[in-house]
Scaffold this motif. Structure first.
Motif, PDB file in Angstrom:
ATOM      1  N   LYS A 166      37.488 -18.521 -23.193  1.00  0.00           N
ATOM      2  CA  LYS A 166      37.181 -17.621 -21.624  1.00  0.00           C
ATOM      3  C   LYS A 166      36.847 -18.466 -20.657  1.00  0.00           C
ATOM      4  O   LYS A 166      35.813 -19.564 -20.847  1.00  0.00           O
ATOM      5  CB  LYS A 166      36.491 -16.577 -21.667  1.00  0.00           C
ATOM      6  CG  LYS A 166      36.164 -15.383 -23.223  1.00  0.00           C
ATOM      7  CD  LYS A 166      35.213 -13.883 -22.388  1.00  0.00           C
ATOM      8  CE  LYS A 166      36.439 -12.573 -22.978  1.00  0.00           C
ATOM      9  NZ  LYS A 166      35.300 -12.367 -24.027  1.00  0.00           N
ATOM     10  N   PHE A 167      37.431 -18.920 -19.692  1.00  0.00           N
ATOM     11  CA  PHE A 167      36.558 -19.637 -18.619  1.00  0.00           C
ATOM     12  C   PHE A 167      37.220 -18.797 -17.303  1.00  0.00           C
ATOM     13  O   PHE A 167      36.759 -17.828 -17.120  1.00  0.00           O
ATOM     14  CB  PHE A 167      37.952 -20.279 -17.757  1.00  0.00           C
ATOM     15  CG  PHE A 167      38.418 -21.353 -19.120  1.00  0.00           C
ATOM     16  CD1 PHE A 167      36.939 -22.345 -19.529  1.00  0.00           C
ATOM     17  CD2 PHE A 167      39.172 -20.742 -19.560  1.00  0.00           C
ATOM     18  CE1 PHE A 167      37.585 -22.996 -20.372  1.00  0.00           C
ATOM     19  CE2 PHE A 167      39.907 -22.062 -20.613  1.00  0.00           C
ATOM     20  CZ  PHE A 167      38.640 -23.009 -20.980  1.00  0.00           C
ATOM     21  N   ASN A 168      35.460 -19.620 -16.130  1.00  0.00           N
ATOM     22  CA  ASN A 168      35.395 -18.679 -14.941  1.00  0.00           C
ATOM     23  C   ASN A 168      35.987 -19.144 -14.074  1.00  0.00           C
ATOM     24  O   ASN A 168      35.709 -19.613 -12.939  1.00  0.00           O
ATOM     25  CB  ASN A 168      34.010 -18.779 -14.512  1.00  0.00           C
ATOM     26  CG  ASN A 168      32.428 -18.403 -15.512  1.00  0.00           C
ATOM     27  OD1 ASN A 168      33.125 -17.803 -16.305  1.00  0.00           O
ATOM     28  ND2 ASN A 168      32.122 -19.633 -16.139  1.00  0.00           N
ATOM     29  N   TYR A 169      37.283 -18.760 -13.823  1.00  0.00           N
ATOM     30  CA  TYR A 169      38.296 -19.032 -13.148  1.00  0.00           C
ATOM     31  C   TYR A 169      37.993 -19.240 -11.224  1.00  0.00           C
ATOM     32  O   TYR A 169      38.775 -20.184 -10.428  1.00  0.00           O
ATOM     33  CB  TYR A 169      39.665 -18.711 -13.469  1.00  0.00           C
ATOM     34  CG  TYR A 169      40.392 -18.942 -14.273  1.00  0.00           C
ATOM     35  CD1 TYR A 169      40.775 -20.951 -14.594  1.00  0.00           C
ATOM     36  CD2 TYR A 169      40.792 -18.951 -15.856  1.00  0.00           C
ATOM     37  CE1 TYR A 169      41.494 -20.936 -15.357  1.00  0.00           C
ATOM     38  CE2 TYR A 169      40.954 -19.342 -16.828  1.00  0.00           C
ATOM     39  CZ  TYR A 169      41.446 -20.868 -17.237  1.00  0.00           C
ATOM     40  OH  TYR A 169      42.343 -21.298 -17.985  1.00  0.00           O
ATOM     41  N   TRP A 170      37.258 -18.403 -11.332  1.00  0.00           N
ATOM     42  CA  TRP A 170      37.185 -17.512  -9.889  1.00  0.00           C
ATOM     43  C   TRP A 170      36.169 -18.986  -9.183  1.00  0.00           C
ATOM     44  O   TRP A 170      36.011 -18.919  -7.652  1.00  0.00           O
ATOM     45  CB  TRP A 170      35.993 -15.999  -9.896  1.00  0.00           C
ATOM     46  CG  TRP A 170      35.233 -16.121 -10.432  1.00  0.00           C
ATOM     47  CD1 TRP A 170      33.677 -16.477  -9.914  1.00  0.00           C
ATOM     48  CD2 TRP A 170      34.906 -15.651 -11.674  1.00  0.00           C
ATOM     49  NE1 TRP A 170      33.076 -16.239 -10.932  1.00  0.00           N
ATOM     50  CE2 TRP A 170      33.233 -16.336 -11.746  1.00  0.00           C
ATOM     51  CE3 TRP A 170      35.820 -15.644 -12.801  1.00  0.00           C
ATOM     52  CZ2 TRP A 170      33.125 -15.836 -13.398  1.00  0.00           C
ATOM     53  CZ3 TRP A 170      35.508 -15.053 -13.689  1.00  0.00           C
ATOM     54  CH2 TRP A 170      33.786 -15.147 -14.198  1.00  0.00           C
ATOM     55  N   LEU A 171      35.528 -19.603  -9.858  1.00  0.00           N
ATOM     56  CA  LEU A 171      34.812 -21.184  -9.540  1.00  0.00           C
ATOM     57  C   LEU A 171      35.324 -22.284 -10.181  1.00  0.00           C
ATOM     58  O   LEU A 171      35.280 -23.124 -10.061  1.00  0.00           O
ATOM     59  CB  LEU A 171      33.315 -21.401 -11.039  1.00  0.00           C
ATOM     60  CG  LEU A 171      32.274 -19.845 -10.398  1.00  0.00           C
ATOM     61  CD1 LEU A 171      31.658 -19.686 -11.646  1.00  0.00           C
ATOM     62  CD2 LEU A 171      31.748 -19.737  -9.016  1.00  0.00           C
ATOM     63  N   ASP A 217      39.026 -27.094 -22.904  1.00  0.00           N
ATOM     64  CA  ASP A 217      38.098 -26.766 -22.218  1.00  0.00           C
ATOM     65  C   ASP A 217      38.132 -27.583 -20.596  1.00  0.00           C
ATOM     66  O   ASP A 217      38.681 -27.681 -20.788  1.00  0.00           O
ATOM     67  CB  ASP A 217      36.705 -27.511 -22.666  1.00  0.00           C
ATOM     68  CG  ASP A 217      35.098 -26.690 -22.094  1.00  0.00           C
ATOM     69  OD1 ASP A 217      35.845 -25.196 -21.575  1.00  0.00           O
ATOM     70  OD2 ASP A 217      34.464 -26.380 -22.783  1.00  0.00           O
ATOM     71  N   PRO A 273      31.302 -24.983 -12.769  1.00  0.00           N
ATOM     72  CA  PRO A 273      30.934 -24.248 -14.163  1.00  0.00           C
ATOM     73  C   PRO A 273      32.481 -23.513 -14.326  1.00  0.00           C
ATOM     74  O   PRO A 273      32.038 -22.553 -14.998  1.00  0.00           O
ATOM     75  CB  PRO A 273      30.531 -23.458 -12.643  1.00  0.00           C
ATOM     76  CG  PRO A 273      31.320 -23.703 -11.372  1.00  0.00           C
ATOM     77  CD  PRO A 273      31.803 -25.234 -11.746  1.00  0.00           C
ATOM     78  N   VAL A 274      33.192 -23.703 -13.824  1.00  0.00           N
ATOM     79  CA  VAL A 274      34.560 -22.681 -14.945  1.00  0.00           C
ATOM     80  C   VAL A 274      34.746 -23.027 -16.382  1.00  0.00           C
ATOM     81  O   VAL A 274      34.710 -21.472 -17.354  1.00  0.00           O
ATOM     82  CB  VAL A 274      35.926 -23.392 -14.274  1.00  0.00           C
ATOM     83  CG1 VAL A 274      37.044 -22.936 -15.298  1.00  0.00           C
ATOM     84  CG2 VAL A 274      36.589 -23.765 -12.488  1.00  0.00           C
ATOM     85  N   GLY A 275      34.365 -23.905 -16.715  1.00  0.00           N
ATOM     86  CA  GLY A 275      34.466 -24.122 -18.244  1.00  0.00           C
ATOM     87  C   GLY A 275      33.006 -24.497 -18.824  1.00  0.00           C
ATOM     88  O   GLY A 275      31.410 -24.561 -18.470  1.00  0.00           O
ATOM     89  N   ARG A 276      32.591 -25.720 -19.954  1.00  0.00           N
ATOM     90  CA  ARG A 276      31.812 -26.163 -20.641  1.00  0.00           C
ATOM     91  C   ARG A 276      31.652 -27.841 -20.272  1.00  0.00           C
ATOM     92  O   ARG A 276      30.677 -28.822 -20.906  1.00  0.00           O
ATOM     93  CB  ARG A 276      30.877 -26.027 -21.385  1.00  0.00           C
ATOM     94  CG  ARG A 276      30.852 -24.227 -21.538  1.00  0.00           C
ATOM     95  CD  ARG A 276      30.100 -23.672 -23.145  1.00  0.00           C
ATOM     96  NE  ARG A 276      30.012 -22.270 -23.160  1.00  0.00           N
ATOM     97  CZ  ARG A 276      30.196 -21.966 -23.958  1.00  0.00           C
ATOM     98  NH1 ARG A 276      30.252 -22.229 -25.166  1.00  0.00           N
ATOM     99  NH2 ARG A 276      29.918 -20.120 -24.301  1.00  0.00           N
TER     100      ARG A 276
END
Length: 366
Positions: free
Chosen positions: A8-13, A171, A175-178
């Motif tokens: 899961k990625f935070n694509y909005w970032l 990855d 902050p989208v991934g790690r």
């Protein structure tokens, strides 16, 4: 395989990750062009790090190397000492604790009292301090914990770990991934270890991962898995036996303050049918409020059988120092020690690469 469970990625970032990537790439460019300089040292300096934040198993891999070489060389481990309550360079001694060193360095100090364990935010400064020790203490090999991005030190050998369940090439940057830095940073490594592999991993799976990783010709790749030992007491002075004989009716409270506790919780379920988990963030410093949550477990009126707390080896060193734990249930607090094992053997073993590197470096230095 691991690709069946998408990351899961935070694509909005993504805009933040884009700017972060520019900064990290520019910093790496400065080091690659020697505009910023990494210092080399006259002893073997082996870095154990990763591209991502979170737990990939650096500590058990560092301990594996300690066991491999400690009888032949004077070994020092240098760490930042994450979440310690102190600053600057500190060399572990009999007065040290998890608060002065951080949990992982303190764990290694307890397990290997014959080696040097030190902490310093500035690893270049820390190494020089170690090398300035008297001749009888001066280390012959230095292991750097979590130092892959600390480029002001140029290690003689660099090891990078990547979690099998979140391989670096799938990855994304923070902050989208790690990822702490772009995937191409893996090319600075001499050895890549895919950690936390599953038992069912087959040679064909390893070859697929190796191909997808797109490593350089000189880079070696290995695959390791976590091996849990038997339950041991956190407070041995309060127990009559090292390992309790759990019945399926016994209750087990699993307390974790690690990055990815899922594997540990699954292991705990093999001991009893009655498992409750209490999870905290990585390196969590247990408060009096946390201890009261654990106390509630022991006070449950519907309890049948005996009640135990099971925690990780890393969490155990913080619980051992904790002043809030009631005396009456210290005899029921246990932990699972962990080691790593190499899943599939290569033609050239990891042990051979490490020992040959140290021997060759020292011979060339002489």
């Amino acid at each position: 395989m691991h690709t069946d469970s998408p990351i899961k990625f935070n694509y909005w970032l993504a805009p933040v990750a884009f700017l972060y990537g520019i900064g990290v790439r520019f910093r790496n460019f400065l080091f690659n062009k020697d505009i910023l300089e990494g210092k080399q040292f006259p002893v073997p300096v082996i870095s154990i790090g990763n591209l991502a934040v979170g737990g990939t198993g650096k500590t058990p891999h560092t301990e594996y190397i300690i066991r491999l070489i400690k009888d032949k060389y004077k070994v020092a481990v240098l760490s930042r000492g994450y979440k310690r309550k102190t600053k600057g360079f500190i060399l572990a001694d009999d007065k040290s604790s998890s608060k002065t060193l951080g949990d992982e360095p303190y764990q290694m100090h307890l397990k290997f009292p014959e080696i040097l364990v030190a902490v310093d935010e500035d690893k270049r400064h820390g190494i020089q301090y170690l090398l300035d020790l008297p001749a009888e203490q001066k280390p012959e090999v230095i292991l750097l914990d979590d130092a892959f991005q600390h480029r002001y030190v140029t290690p003689s050998l660099s090891i990078v770990l990547s979690d099998y369940n979140r391989l670096f090439y799938y990855d994304q940057l923070l902050p989208v991934g790690r990822l702490r830095e772009p995937k191409e940073g893996i090319r600075r490594a001499d050895i890549v270890i895919v950690s936390k592999c599953i038992d069912e991993l087959k040679p064909i799976d390893c070859r697929i991962i190796e191909a997808d990783a797109n490593l350089l010709a000189h880079q070696n790749i290995f695959f390791t898995q976590i091996i849990y030992g038997k339950m041991l007491p956190v407070f041995p002075e309060y127990t009559e036996t090292d390992t309790p004989a759990l019945d399926k009716a016994d209750r087990l409270l699993v307390v974790t303050g690690i990055a990815h506790p899922e594997l540990f919780i699954e292991k705990a379920k093999k001991y009893t049918d009655n498992v409750t988990s209490l999870t905290f963030s990585d390196h969590h410093d247990f408060t009096q409020k946390d201890i009261k949550k654990m106390q509630a477990f022991f006070s449950a009126s519907d309890a049948t059988g005996k009640s135990y707390i099971l925690t990780t080896e890393k969490d155990a060193v913080r619980l051992k120092d904790n002043p809030h734990i009631p005396e009456e249930w210290k005899g029921a607090v246990f932990y699972l020690p962990i080691e790593i094992d190499f899943h599939i053997k290569n033609d050239l073993s990891f042990d051979e690469i490490i020992t040959k590197h140290i021997k060759t470096f020292r011979n060339n230095s002489i």
